[in-house]
Design a protein around this motif. Structure first.
Motif, PDB file in Angstrom:
ATOM      1  N   ILE A  72     -10.171   4.455  -8.695  1.00 21.41           N
ATOM      2  CA  ILE A  72     -10.153   5.814  -9.220  1.00 21.41           C
ATOM      3  C   ILE A  72     -11.264   6.657  -8.601  1.00 21.41           C
ATOM      4  N   GLU A  91      -3.210   0.010  -9.086  1.00 25.83           N
ATOM      5  CA  GLU A  91      -4.119  -0.226 -10.198  1.00 25.83           C
ATOM      6  C   GLU A  91      -3.458  -1.213 -11.148  1.00 25.83           C
ATOM      7  N   GLY A 104      -4.991  -2.328 -14.089  1.00 28.24           N
ATOM      8  CA  GLY A 104      -5.616  -2.298 -15.403  1.00 28.24           C
ATOM      9  C   GLY A 104      -4.648  -1.875 -16.486  1.00 28.24           C
ATOM     10  N   VAL A 119      -6.721   4.029 -19.927  1.00 30.57           N
ATOM     11  CA  VAL A 119      -7.998   4.714 -19.717  1.00 30.57           C
ATOM     12  C   VAL A 119      -7.947   6.006 -20.522  1.00 30.57           C
ATOM     13  N   HIS A 159      -2.149   5.514 -18.811  1.00 30.99           N
ATOM     14  CA  HIS A 159      -2.207   4.224 -18.126  1.00 30.99           C
ATOM     15  C   HIS A 159      -3.033   4.408 -16.854  1.00 30.99           C
ATOM     16  N   ARG A 160      -3.870   3.433 -16.556  1.00 30.36           N
ATOM     17  CA  ARG A 160      -4.700   3.535 -15.355  1.00 30.36           C
ATOM     18  C   ARG A 160      -3.843   3.682 -14.102  1.00 30.36           C
ATOM     19  N   HIS A 220      -4.172   6.536 -11.251  1.00 32.57           N
ATOM     20  CA  HIS A 220      -4.346   6.085  -9.875  1.00 32.57           C
ATOM     21  C   HIS A 220      -3.262   6.675  -8.973  1.00 32.57           C
ATOM     22  N   ALA A 241     -14.484   5.305 -16.116  1.00 30.75           N
ATOM     23  CA  ALA A 241     -13.663   6.118 -15.213  1.00 30.75           C
ATOM     24  C   ALA A 241     -14.059   7.579 -15.283  1.00 30.75           C
TER      25      ALA A 241
END
Length: 378
Positions: free
Chosen positions: A17, A44, A46, A49, A101-102, A106, A294
């Protein structure tokens, strides 16, 4: 412009990120940017976030309108004990937070960087203070030169280790955590909620796309692992208040991520050496107790973009971001001491009583001191 009228060139090491956000910022300023990512693909893996107001302002500066993060409205949330008793209740709106969502964040960052600038499966082996970057790709060692090197290679940054050798490696926080996305689509009145118990906590974060991001954390020895993470978390948190047991049970076991948490025990005295600038977790890795990891990387990228074309731009970035990172790290430590690090049951009862007696506006002002941030004026 540099000599002979050619565009200035930036090499960004790390395609997460922070790295992608800095690439967007520099591209907007007319820089020729190359992003080197060690993974085989730019992606990504993960979970969720939470974008607080400071992160949304940074994204607006980078050209992403807030409408990208507008989804279903947030519901009432707050802080609870594991028995379900409310310690503090607050209405939370999209103007306060935008949980995503990460991978979504991203993706939109990556889409704003020219495809030819993104080089995956490239392992950086050496970086010089004068701007040479050596990396391996397809079994071949290559060298590129940049007028600026952005070290966005994460908490275990090889560039930081090479050029900031006085800094210790990342230290274990004392907390292990599980994270997941549950495909439950809000059958209950899910709100942005954090739940405390002695030495443990669990958070519920409704994403703007309707899914639920949740995390669970415990004080634990470093490296402790479990044969079945899903079964362990369900057993450990299964007696907590509704809807926690159902939420954990509804999560696919393969979607559950488990990591020990690390942080930078010492902040660098400078974020800039030669042509290298540290950014994101490479500069100031912090635990997630305030959800600012982030967010701080996005602040870094926006600040770098704001200052890069000004006189003494890197010196300004260095000064402003070190001061800001120190303040956020201090607030994060205080939050941890009030939260998960209270392991004595009697102290937890006293802590909960203090929180219940604290007016919600006081707690909100404390959080505002972290999230009330603006892109620097130049």
């Amino acid at each position: 412009m540099s000599a002979a009228g050619t565009a200035r060139r930036a090499i960004v090491v790390g395609g997460g990120i922070g790295g992608l956000a800095s690439a967007v910022a520099l591209t907007h300023k007319g820089w020729d940017v190359t992003v080197l990512e060690r993974a085989p693909q730019f992606q990504e893996i993960g979970a969720g976030v939470t974008l607080f107001p400071n992160a949304i302002r940074a994204l607006d500066y980078l050209g992403f309108e807030s409408k990208l993060f507008v989804g279903q409205g947030m519901r009432a949330g707050g802080l609870r004990s594991n028995t379900g008793r409310w310690l503090m209740r607050q209405e939370v709106s999209q103007s306060d937070v935008a949980p995503v969502h990460r991978a979504y964040l991203h993706d939109i960052l990556r889409s704003a960087v020219p495809g030819e600038s993104l080089i995956a499966d490239s392992r950086v082996t050496a970086v010089t203070l004068t701007g040479e970057v050596e990396y391996c790709k397809d079994g071949e060692t290559r060298t590129v030169h940049g007028d600026l090197i952005v070290a966005a290679d994460g908490i275990s940054s090889g560039i930081r280790a090479q050029h900031w050798p006085e800094l210790p490696p990342p230290q274990y926080v004392g907390v292990t955590a599980w994270r997941a996305i549950a495909e439950v689509r809000n059958p209950h009145d899910f709100g942005l909620t954090q739940t405390w118990a002695p030495g443990a906590e669990l958070g519920i974060v409704p994403l703007i796309d309707g899914r639920i991001y949740w995390y669970a954390a415990l004080l634990a020895p470093q490296g402790e692992r479990f044969a079945d993470n899903h079964a362990y978390v369900l057993e450990r948190f299964g007696a907590w208040h509704d809807p926690i047991p159902e939420l954990v049970a509804a999560t696919e076991p393969g979607a559950l991520l488990h990591h020990d948490l690390f942080h930078a025990s010492r902040q660098p005295k400078t974020l800039v050496r030669g042509k290298i600038v540290l950014l994101g977790d490479a500069a100031h890795a912090i635990p997630p107790f305030l959800g600012q990891g982030a967010c701080q990387a996005l602040e870094d990228a926006a600040t770098l973009g704001a200052y890069i074309d000004t006189r003494d731009g890197l010196d300004r970035y260095d000064r402003v971001r070190r001061e800001r990172a120190h303040a956020v790290a201090k607030a994060t430590r205080m939050t941890g001491r009030m939260g998960i690090f209270v392991r004595n049951p009697a102290l937890a009862v006293a802590r909960n009583a203090i929180v219940r007696a604290t007016p919600g506006n006081i707690a909100r002002r404390a959080m505002d001191r972290v999230t009330r941030w603006e892109v620097p004026a130049t």
